[in-house]
Write a protein that holds these residues in place. Structure first.
Motif, PDB file in Angstrom:
ATOM      1  N   ALA A  41      41.716  35.347  40.056  1.00  0.00           N
ATOM      2  CA  ALA A  41      42.013  35.113  38.638  1.00  0.00           C
ATOM      3  C   ALA A  41      40.967  34.198  38.012  1.00  0.00           C
ATOM      4  CB  ALA A  41      43.410  34.503  38.488  1.00  0.00           C
ATOM      5  N   TYR A  42      40.574  33.155  38.728  1.00  0.00           N
ATOM      6  CA  TYR A  42      39.555  32.240  38.195  1.00  0.00           C
ATOM      7  C   TYR A  42      38.214  32.953  38.038  1.00  0.00           C
ATOM      8  CZ  TYR A  42      36.699  28.164  37.396  1.00  0.00           C
ATOM      9  OH  TYR A  42      35.824  27.271  36.845  1.00  0.00           O
ATOM     10  N   ALA A  43      37.874  33.786  39.009  1.00  0.00           N
ATOM     11  CA  ALA A  43      36.587  34.485  38.964  1.00  0.00           C
ATOM     12  C   ALA A  43      36.513  35.445  37.779  1.00  0.00           C
ATOM     13  CB  ALA A  43      36.352  35.239  40.270  1.00  0.00           C
ATOM     14  N   PHE A  44      37.611  36.129  37.470  1.00  0.00           N
ATOM     15  CA  PHE A  44      37.608  37.102  36.378  1.00  0.00           C
ATOM     16  C   PHE A  44      38.013  36.505  35.035  1.00  0.00           C
ATOM     17  CE2 PHE A  44      37.964  40.275  39.849  1.00  0.00           C
ATOM     18  CZ  PHE A  44      36.832  40.992  39.519  1.00  0.00           C
ATOM     19  N   SER A  45      38.515  35.295  35.063  1.00  0.00           N
ATOM     20  CA  SER A  45      39.023  34.685  33.842  1.00  0.00           C
ATOM     21  C   SER A  45      37.907  34.131  32.963  1.00  0.00           C
ATOM     22  CB  SER A  45      39.966  33.538  34.212  1.00  0.00           C
ATOM     23  OG  SER A  45      40.331  32.816  33.065  1.00  0.00           O
ATOM     24  N   PRO A  46      38.066  34.250  31.660  1.00  0.00           N
ATOM     25  CA  PRO A  46      37.097  33.620  30.755  1.00  0.00           C
ATOM     26  C   PRO A  46      37.328  32.116  30.633  1.00  0.00           C
ATOM     27  CG  PRO A  46      38.779  34.754  29.504  1.00  0.00           C
ATOM     28  CD  PRO A  46      39.045  35.057  30.956  1.00  0.00           C
ATOM     29  N   ILE A  47      38.421  31.615  31.199  1.00  0.00           N
ATOM     30  CA  ILE A  47      38.744  30.193  31.138  1.00  0.00           C
ATOM     31  C   ILE A  47      38.178  29.509  32.379  1.00  0.00           C
ATOM     32  CG2 ILE A  47      40.609  28.502  31.051  1.00  0.00           C
ATOM     33  CD1 ILE A  47      42.327  30.758  29.780  1.00  0.00           C
ATOM     34  N   ASP A  48      37.407  28.435  32.187  1.00  0.00           N
ATOM     35  CA  ASP A  48      36.806  27.685  33.284  1.00  0.00           C
ATOM     36  C   ASP A  48      37.340  26.262  33.304  1.00  0.00           C
ATOM     37  OD1 ASP A  48      35.180  29.800  34.000  1.00  0.00           O
ATOM     38  OD2 ASP A  48      33.477  29.094  32.831  1.00  0.00           O
ATOM     39  N   LEU A  49      37.226  25.612  34.453  1.00  0.00           N
ATOM     40  CA  LEU A  49      37.572  24.197  34.531  1.00  0.00           C
ATOM     41  C   LEU A  49      36.614  23.374  33.676  1.00  0.00           C
ATOM     42  CD1 LEU A  49      38.387  23.747  38.320  1.00  0.00           C
ATOM     43  CD2 LEU A  49      39.980  23.872  36.417  1.00  0.00           C
ATOM     44  N   ILE A  50      35.340  23.701  33.751  1.00  0.00           N
ATOM     45  CA  ILE A  50      34.325  23.066  32.916  1.00  0.00           C
ATOM     46  C   ILE A  50      33.761  24.165  32.029  1.00  0.00           C
ATOM     47  CG2 ILE A  50      32.169  21.767  32.869  1.00  0.00           C
ATOM     48  CD1 ILE A  50      32.780  20.927  35.780  1.00  0.00           C
ATOM     49  N   ILE A 110      48.783  37.026  34.302  1.00  0.00           N
ATOM     50  CA  ILE A 110      48.876  35.811  35.124  1.00  0.00           C
ATOM     51  C   ILE A 110      48.618  34.569  34.284  1.00  0.00           C
ATOM     52  CG2 ILE A 110      47.752  34.524  36.994  1.00  0.00           C
ATOM     53  CD1 ILE A 110      47.387  37.285  38.384  1.00  0.00           C
ATOM     54  N   TRP A 111      47.569  34.599  33.453  1.00  0.00           N
ATOM     55  CA  TRP A 111      47.255  33.431  32.610  1.00  0.00           C
ATOM     56  C   TRP A 111      48.350  33.190  31.579  1.00  0.00           C
ATOM     57  CZ3 TRP A 111      44.455  29.642  34.010  1.00  0.00           C
ATOM     58  CH2 TRP A 111      43.352  29.830  34.826  1.00  0.00           C
ATOM     59  N   LEU A 112      48.930  34.233  31.029  1.00  0.00           N
ATOM     60  CA  LEU A 112      50.018  34.054  30.078  1.00  0.00           C
ATOM     61  C   LEU A 112      51.235  33.418  30.743  1.00  0.00           C
ATOM     62  CD1 LEU A 112      49.865  37.323  27.949  1.00  0.00           C
ATOM     63  CD2 LEU A 112      49.316  34.997  27.209  1.00  0.00           C
ATOM     64  N   LEU A 113      51.583  33.888  31.919  1.00  0.00           N
ATOM     65  CA  LEU A 113      52.702  33.292  32.655  1.00  0.00           C
ATOM     66  C   LEU A 113      52.420  31.832  32.986  1.00  0.00           C
ATOM     67  CD1 LEU A 113      53.649  36.224  35.053  1.00  0.00           C
ATOM     68  CD2 LEU A 113      54.926  35.408  33.053  1.00  0.00           C
TER      69      LEU A 113
END
Length: 127
Positions: A41-50, A110-113
């Motif tokens: 999910a992190y790899a495909f997500s446009p949202i990053d920690l930084i 997943i991100w919405l949940l």
């Protein structure tokens, strides 16, 4: 140098499909499934920690977190599961699957949940 980076990126992408298939496999332990779905999910997500707009650090987190997550995931999944799913991933790649919209929909869900869950926690402490 650029050709090596392209090859590395291609291998990472292929391993993400292997991890996704391993996540769906019943022989993968539950804790590995949780870790794997977070990495994918992190790899495909446009949202990053930084965020990427922060110079240097924005891209360094993608260059460190994603490969590290993939390598840890590959170590906690049984080798026989990985080998079978590598073959399935290669077959999918040859056939032009999985479709990006399907993967995208899964990760948006997943991100919405996750956002709803965090929202409930925040609202609990604010009210």
């Amino acid at each position: 140098m650029i050709s090596r980076l392209k090859l590395f990126a291609k291998r990472l992408k292929q391993e993400l499909y292997v991890l996704f298939l391993s996540y769906k496999d019943d022989r993968t332990h539950w804790f590995a499934k949780v870790f794997v779905i977070c990495v994918v999910a992190y790899a495909f997500s446009p949202i990053d920690l930084i965020p990427d707009f922060i110079p240097v650090l924005g891209y360094l987190d993608d260059l460190i977190i994603v490969p590290l997550g993939i390598s840890i995931s590959l170590k906690i999944i049984p080798s026989n599961v990985l080998e079978e799913n590598r073959e399935k991933a290669e077959d999918l790649r040859r056939k032009g699957k999985p479709k990006n919209w399907l993967m995208g929909s899964l990760f948006i869900l997943i991100w919405l949940l996750f956002a709803v869950w965090i929202g409930k926690i925040v609202m609990k402490y604010l009210l």
